[in-house]
Design a protein around this motif. Structure first.
Motif, PDB file in Angstrom:
ATOM      1  N   ALA A 216      50.426  66.664 142.369  1.00  0.00           N
ATOM      2  CA  ALA A 216      51.083  65.511 142.997  1.00  0.00           C
ATOM      3  C   ALA A 216      50.942  64.262 142.139  1.00  0.00           C
ATOM      4  CB  ALA A 216      50.469  65.261 144.378  1.00  0.00           C
ATOM      5  N   PRO A 217      52.054  63.720 141.665  1.00  0.00           N
ATOM      6  CA  PRO A 217      51.995  62.477 140.889  1.00  0.00           C
ATOM      7  C   PRO A 217      51.856  61.265 141.802  1.00  0.00           C
ATOM      8  CG  PRO A 217      54.262  63.188 141.097  1.00  0.00           C
ATOM      9  CD  PRO A 217      53.420  64.231 141.785  1.00  0.00           C
ATOM     10  N   ALA A 218      51.597  60.126 141.202  1.00  0.00           N
ATOM     11  CA  ALA A 218      51.495  58.865 141.942  1.00  0.00           C
ATOM     12  C   ALA A 218      52.860  58.176 141.956  1.00  0.00           C
ATOM     13  CB  ALA A 218      50.442  57.975 141.282  1.00  0.00           C
ATOM     14  N   PRO A 219      53.080  57.311 142.959  1.00  0.00           N
ATOM     15  CA  PRO A 219      52.152  57.028 144.053  1.00  0.00           C
ATOM     16  C   PRO A 219      52.537  57.753 145.337  1.00  0.00           C
ATOM     17  CG  PRO A 219      53.809  55.311 143.993  1.00  0.00           C
ATOM     18  CD  PRO A 219      54.178  56.308 142.908  1.00  0.00           C
ATOM     19  N   ILE A 220      51.589  57.795 146.265  1.00  0.00           N
ATOM     20  CA  ILE A 220      51.910  58.031 147.671  1.00  0.00           C
ATOM     21  C   ILE A 220      52.061  56.634 148.259  1.00  0.00           C
ATOM     22  CG2 ILE A 220      51.108  58.924 149.884  1.00  0.00           C
ATOM     23  CD1 ILE A 220      49.368  60.899 148.262  1.00  0.00           C
ATOM     24  N   GLU A 221      53.259  56.302 148.689  1.00  0.00           N
ATOM     25  CA  GLU A 221      53.549  54.929 149.112  1.00  0.00           C
ATOM     26  C   GLU A 221      53.450  54.809 150.634  1.00  0.00           C
ATOM     27  OE1 GLU A 221      56.931  51.474 148.331  1.00  0.00           O
ATOM     28  OE2 GLU A 221      57.470  53.587 148.171  1.00  0.00           O
ATOM     29  N   GLN A 222      52.728  53.794 151.094  1.00  0.00           N
ATOM     30  CA  GLN A 222      52.595  53.557 152.538  1.00  0.00           C
ATOM     31  C   GLN A 222      53.037  52.133 152.868  1.00  0.00           C
ATOM     32  OE1 GLN A 222      48.604  53.867 154.359  1.00  0.00           O
ATOM     33  NE2 GLN A 222      49.587  54.820 156.118  1.00  0.00           N
TER      34      GLN A 222
ATOM     35  N   VAL B 287      47.577  61.874 133.974  1.00  0.00           N
ATOM     36  CA  VAL B 287      48.626  60.851 134.090  1.00  0.00           C
ATOM     37  C   VAL B 287      48.295  59.894 135.242  1.00  0.00           C
ATOM     38  CG1 VAL B 287      51.080  60.429 134.479  1.00  0.00           C
ATOM     39  CG2 VAL B 287      50.359  62.409 133.133  1.00  0.00           C
ATOM     40  N   ASN B 288      47.827  60.439 136.366  1.00  0.00           N
ATOM     41  CA  ASN B 288      47.447  59.598 137.504  1.00  0.00           C
ATOM     42  C   ASN B 288      46.298  58.661 137.145  1.00  0.00           C
ATOM     43  OD1 ASN B 288      49.383  60.921 138.978  1.00  0.00           O
ATOM     44  ND2 ASN B 288      47.974  62.065 140.273  1.00  0.00           N
ATOM     45  N   GLN B 289      45.330  59.167 136.400  1.00  0.00           N
ATOM     46  CA  GLN B 289      44.203  58.329 135.987  1.00  0.00           C
ATOM     47  C   GLN B 289      44.667  57.198 135.080  1.00  0.00           C
ATOM     48  OE1 GLN B 289      41.772  61.423 134.303  1.00  0.00           O
ATOM     49  NE2 GLN B 289      40.658  61.809 136.213  1.00  0.00           N
ATOM     50  N   ALA B 290      45.612  57.505 134.193  1.00  0.00           N
ATOM     51  CA  ALA B 290      46.172  56.462 133.339  1.00  0.00           C
ATOM     52  C   ALA B 290      46.924  55.420 134.168  1.00  0.00           C
ATOM     53  CB  ALA B 290      47.107  57.092 132.297  1.00  0.00           C
ATOM     54  N   GLU B 291      47.571  55.880 135.247  1.00  0.00           N
ATOM     55  CA  GLU B 291      48.269  54.943 136.132  1.00  0.00           C
ATOM     56  C   GLU B 291      47.281  54.038 136.865  1.00  0.00           C
ATOM     57  OE1 GLU B 291      51.713  54.673 139.563  1.00  0.00           O
ATOM     58  OE2 GLU B 291      51.540  56.438 138.296  1.00  0.00           O
ATOM     59  N   ALA B 292      46.152  54.601 137.294  1.00  0.00           N
ATOM     60  CA  ALA B 292      45.129  53.785 137.954  1.00  0.00           C
ATOM     61  C   ALA B 292      44.629  52.680 137.019  1.00  0.00           C
ATOM     62  CB  ALA B 292      43.970  54.666 138.412  1.00  0.00           C
TER      63      ALA B 292
ATOM     64  N   PRO C 133      46.906  60.041 143.851  1.00  0.00           N
ATOM     65  CA  PRO C 133      46.245  61.323 144.133  1.00  0.00           C
ATOM     66  C   PRO C 133      45.186  61.689 143.093  1.00  0.00           C
ATOM     67  CG  PRO C 133      48.609  61.511 144.472  1.00  0.00           C
ATOM     68  CD  PRO C 133      48.372  60.174 143.833  1.00  0.00           C
ATOM     69  N   TYR C 134      44.143  62.386 143.558  1.00  0.00           N
ATOM     70  CA  TYR C 134      43.025  62.841 142.738  1.00  0.00           C
ATOM     71  C   TYR C 134      42.171  61.678 142.200  1.00  0.00           C
ATOM     72  CZ  TYR C 134      45.249  67.419 142.898  1.00  0.00           C
ATOM     73  OH  TYR C 134      45.809  68.601 143.322  1.00  0.00           O
ATOM     74  N   THR C 135      42.371  60.480 142.755  1.00  0.00           N
ATOM     75  CA  THR C 135      41.502  59.342 142.450  1.00  0.00           C
ATOM     76  C   THR C 135      41.211  58.636 143.764  1.00  0.00           C
ATOM     77  OG1 THR C 135      43.131  57.544 142.214  1.00  0.00           O
ATOM     78  CG2 THR C 135      42.850  59.025 140.323  1.00  0.00           C
ATOM     79  N   ASP C 136      40.261  57.714 143.732  1.00  0.00           N
ATOM     80  CA  ASP C 136      39.953  56.913 144.916  1.00  0.00           C
ATOM     81  C   ASP C 136      40.698  55.583 144.884  1.00  0.00           C
ATOM     82  OD1 ASP C 136      38.574  56.524 147.369  1.00  0.00           O
ATOM     83  OD2 ASP C 136      37.151  55.192 146.361  1.00  0.00           O
TER      84      ASP C 136
END
Length: 597
Positions: A468-474, A400-405, A311-314
């Motif tokens: 919303a933290p990562a990930p959104i899992e599909q 935190v999400n950006q660091a995960e990316a 979330p909040y990234t591409d």
């Protein structure tokens, strides 16, 4: 004996403080004293001193009563922000068990927790419980996020019925007791060169539990795990032990494969397995534009595929798994970054946060933060520690999400191993999760609704500023023929998409967990109100949460009737379990019966 089911007995001493308050004594004055009082006038100073002593006495009495009450009902060490509940810390009887699910989001206490060691013991237990109308809700490893197997009135667990009974190497079939765990089963049958067709994210589930809730792995050609069941033995309250298969009572067989534990206790199952193969996993970082361009190809050309959206990234993490080529062998690949380099952005962010938050604030929010060297942590462990600093601050979560990316960008590469090793996924720590399943076209012609759903979900998150933290899992699966499965379809080529949203519970602080819980249910409600009906999305049975409001519950019941054969399911419940001994609050709320006992 069990690693995931948290079964514990709590015995606490309660120190009773007796407050001996004597009734006030009324002194009737003698005639002489009356005469004295009538002839002697009290001085103003003595009167004010008496009043002062009276109120000082009242204050002392009040303070003593408060102290006695506080120390009579002490808080536990981690209950800093909890409100007082008088009976919460009362001593528990020796036979009272506290049973919770893995995430600690649902918990019950019961005096009746049964673990039969033989099928005969199980049959006798079910028979006796039915005659006494005593609850024995089937519960597996306790991994379901919604605690679907929990019941305060009583439970039965088959952890001691965990044997492989028969292996047919030629037909690649195995008959097992339903209490066996997935990992144990895989380890026991690998010498025969076979394994399960697909796996969920973890391996600690009991086979009976993972089948009854309609669990799934990923792969557009691969159905949910209940489709692997060839036959099953069901111990029912009203009809005893019955054997079901496609040949023996097929209608009930398909209904009971995903029966939610409400039709009988699954005692044995025969599973169709596949040849054991090594898989090569490829992890790469992509984006929405590239995904749209290659989506159909990714679904059709890979045995297993899943997307992890941040979330909040591409950024989109694409993970594919396929059998190792017999001709080419595993790919030759040298990672561009080391594991330490992949972790560096997250570690730097953590160090930055240590300087941002004053030491006393940091300790108050997460006392354990200084106890462990961050270089020893896995990424999911470090993510938990990062989120614990300020879990509901959107700007902090975005960092935190950006660091995960960045972690995933630097973790691109290949990994080779057996299916049970490769298909697993580190889900992180304790968490709230909601996962929905909806149709996504056919294998030959995907509808692209799965990607549209994600795009709308991400826009909704940003519009509502959800932390919303990562990930959104599909993930994807083929159809199931079990009518109670969220992926049920009568069309053989239909495929379904499964999308999971998450919020972690990275702290044991009661107030903070409560706030995260409230935010998660707001997040979930947004997806429910904006997306579910439009995409015909229904929640995973192990993740559906029962609404508290009467109107919301009635709306959910009506919605379930549109998708699932609720009348047929309830009819089978009446026939097989007329006294509802296998039921619990979740089943009674979702599938109400007019004659529920």
């Amino acid at each position: 004996m069990q690693t995931s089911l948290r079964l514990r007995r709590t015995l606490q001493s309660l120190h009773h403080h007796r407050l001996n308050l004597k009734p006030p004594i009324t002194n009737h004055p003698s005639p002489s004293s009356i005469r004295t009082l009538s002839t002697t006038s009290p001085s103003p100073s003595s009167s004010s001193d008496a009043e002062l002593r009276k109120y000082v006495g009242y204050a002392a009495l009040l303070a003593f009563c408060g102290a006695a009450t506080y120390y009579s009902f002490p808080f536990s060490d981690n209950a800093k922000h909890k409100k007082a509940h008088i009976f919460r810390y009362a001593p528990l009887p020796e036979d009272l068990h506290t049973v919770s699910n893995w995430s600690g989001t649902h918990e019950v206490q019961t005096r009746n927790f049964h673990q039969p060691e033989t099928i005969l013991e199980l049959e006798n237990l079910v028979k006796d419980s039915n005659e006494k109308r005593a609850k024995i809700r089937p519960v597996g490893s306790g991994l379901s996020p919604n605690g679907i197997g929990l019941a305060r009135a009583g439970m039965v667990n088959l952890a001691l019925l965990d044997k492989v009974l028969e292996v047919d190497k030629e037909k690649k079939r195995v008959r097992v007791q339903a209490g066996i765990r997935v990992q144990q089963l895989v380890d026991d049958i690998k010498e025969y060169g076979i394994t399960l067709q697909n796996f969920a994210s973890i391996r600690e589930q009991q086979i009976g539990g993972i089948l009854q809730v309609g669990a799934h792995g990923t792969g557009a050609k691969l159905p949910p795990i209940d489709e692997q069941v060839i036959s099953m033995k069901l111990v029912t309250p009203a009809k005893g032990t019955i054997e079901l298969s496609k040949e023996k009572d097929p209608e009930l067989f398909y209904l009971a494969r995903c029966g939610l534990g409400g039709l009988g206790v699954v005692a044995e199952v025969t599973l169709q397995c596949v040849e054991r193969q090594e898989l090569v996993e490829h992890t790469a970082l992509s984006n929405i534009k590239e995904i749209k361009k290659n989506h159909k190809k990714l679904l059709s050309e890979n045995k297993h595929v899943k997307y992890l959206y941040i979330p909040y990234t591409d950024s989109v993490v694409v993970v594919t798994c396929n059998p190792v080529s017999k001709w080419k062998g595993p790919p030759k690949f040298k990672p561009k970054y080391t594991k330490d380099e992949a972790m560096q952005d997250a570690r730097d962010l953590y160090k930055e946060c240590l300087t941002k938050y004053r030491a006393d604030e940091l300790t108050a929010k997460s006392p354990e933060n200084h106890e462990q060297d961050i270089n020893e942590l896995s990424f999911t462990e470090l993510r938990d520690k990062l989120l614990a600093l300020d879990p509901l601050n959107k700007d902090h979560v975005i960092k935190v999400n950006q660091a995960e990316a960045e972690f995933w960008r630097k973790s691109e590469g290949y990994r080779v191993g057996w299916a049970d090793e490769i298909l697993g996924f580190d889900c992180g720590g304790q968490q709230w999760v909601s996962e929905t399943c909806f149709p996504a076209g056919t294998f030959a012609k995907p509808s692209m609704k799965d990607l549209e759903y994600i795009e709308e979900l991400k826009k909704l998150i940003e519009k509502e500023e959800v932390p919303a933290p990562a990930p959104i899992e599909q993930r994807w699966s083929a159809r199931s023929q079990s009518p109670m499965s969220p992926a049920y379809s009568s069309a053989e080529n239909d495929i379904f998409s499964w999308v999971g949203i998450i919020m972690y519970l990275p702290t044991m602080d009661a107030r903070q967990r409560k706030e995260i819980t409230e935010e998660f249910f707001h997040y979930r409600h947004l997806t429910q109100s904006q997306l579910w009906d439009r995409y015909s999305a229904y929640e995973h049975w192990a993740k559906i949460e029962v609404p508290k409001g009467k109107e919301e519950l009635a709306a959910l019941q009506e919605r379930l009737k549109k998708r699932f054969p609720v009348d047929s399911y309830n009819k089978a419940r009446k026939e097989l379990d007329p006294n509802r001994i296998l039921s619990n609050n979740i089943l009674e709320k979702l599938f109400p019966l007019s004659d529920t006992i």
